[in-house]
Design a protein around this motif. Structure first.
Motif, PDB file in Angstrom:
ATOM      1  N   SER A  77     -39.474 -25.369 -16.169  1.00 57.84           N
ATOM      2  CA  SER A  77     -39.638 -26.398 -17.197  1.00 57.84           C
ATOM      3  C   SER A  77     -40.413 -25.809 -18.367  1.00 57.84           C
ATOM      4  O   SER A  77     -40.985 -24.728 -18.274  1.00 57.84           O
ATOM      5  CB  SER A  77     -40.389 -27.611 -16.649  1.00 57.84           C
TER       6      SER A  77
ATOM      7  N   ASP B  86     -37.171 -28.784 -22.681  1.00 52.53           N
ATOM      8  CA  ASP B  86     -38.118 -29.488 -23.543  1.00 52.53           C
ATOM      9  C   ASP B  86     -38.302 -28.718 -24.838  1.00 52.53           C
ATOM     10  O   ASP B  86     -37.957 -27.549 -24.939  1.00 52.53           O
ATOM     11  CB  ASP B  86     -39.463 -29.603 -22.814  1.00 52.53           C
TER      12      ASP B  86
ATOM     13  N   LYS C  18     -34.043 -32.930 -21.951  1.00 59.63           N
ATOM     14  CA  LYS C  18     -33.967 -33.894 -20.848  1.00 59.63           C
ATOM     15  C   LYS C  18     -34.079 -33.147 -19.535  1.00 59.63           C
ATOM     16  O   LYS C  18     -34.148 -31.922 -19.516  1.00 59.63           O
ATOM     17  CB  LYS C  18     -32.696 -34.745 -20.917  1.00 59.63           C
ATOM     18  N   THR C  19     -34.059 -33.870 -18.448  1.00 60.12           N
ATOM     19  CA  THR C  19     -34.051 -33.256 -17.121  1.00 60.12           C
ATOM     20  C   THR C  19     -32.604 -33.177 -16.644  1.00 60.12           C
ATOM     21  O   THR C  19     -31.885 -34.172 -16.674  1.00 60.12           O
ATOM     22  CB  THR C  19     -34.913 -34.058 -16.141  1.00 60.12           C
TER      23      THR C  19
ATOM     24  N   ASP D 289     -33.701 -29.793  -9.967  1.00 60.03           N
ATOM     25  CA  ASP D 289     -33.890 -30.308 -11.325  1.00 60.03           C
ATOM     26  C   ASP D 289     -34.596 -29.281 -12.194  1.00 60.03           C
ATOM     27  O   ASP D 289     -35.457 -28.534 -11.714  1.00 60.03           O
ATOM     28  CB  ASP D 289     -34.713 -31.592 -11.312  1.00 60.03           C
TER      29      ASP D 289
ATOM     30  N   THR E 265     -36.228 -29.091 -16.366  1.00 61.80           N
ATOM     31  CA  THR E 265     -36.538 -29.868 -17.556  1.00 61.80           C
ATOM     32  C   THR E 265     -36.472 -28.979 -18.791  1.00 61.80           C
ATOM     33  O   THR E 265     -37.217 -28.014 -18.908  1.00 61.80           O
ATOM     34  CB  THR E 265     -37.932 -30.509 -17.448  1.00 61.80           C
TER      35      THR E 265
END
Length: 92
Positions: free
Chosen positions: A12, A83, A58-59, A79, A81
């Motif tokens: 992420s 960003d 978004k994820t 998952d 993310t």
């Protein structure tokens, strides 16, 4: 027994438009086919360690399906993310 698995670097906080790397950790059998779903409707086939770039924050769920030479399949999802790192846009 076939066991599909992978890791994502980074998981992420990366800047949109920056390519990230997926490291395939599938084990347990000789794989005949890989299918990667990056959660955007785009698929990659028969790539062991794909790279990908997301365009929108978004994820997303990345899913790997591996099929071995006997036709057995294994699926693994994770998952990630995407960003925007706002510090890149701050002007001093």
């Amino acid at each position: 027994m076939l066991d599909a698995k992978f890791t994502v670097t980074p998981q992420s906080g990366f800047v949109l438009g920056t390519e990230f790397t997926v490291t395939n950790l599938t084990s347990g059998a000789t794989v005949e086919q890989y299918t990667w779903d990056f959660g955007t409707g785009e698929l990659q086939y028969n790539v062991t360690n794909p790279t990908y770039t997301y365009k929108y924050p978004k994820t997303y769920t990345i899913t790997l399906t591996a099929i071995d030479i006997d036709g057995n399949s294994s699926t693994f999802s994770q998952d990630i993310t995407a960003d925007i790192l706002y510090r890149d846009y701050i002007k001093f």
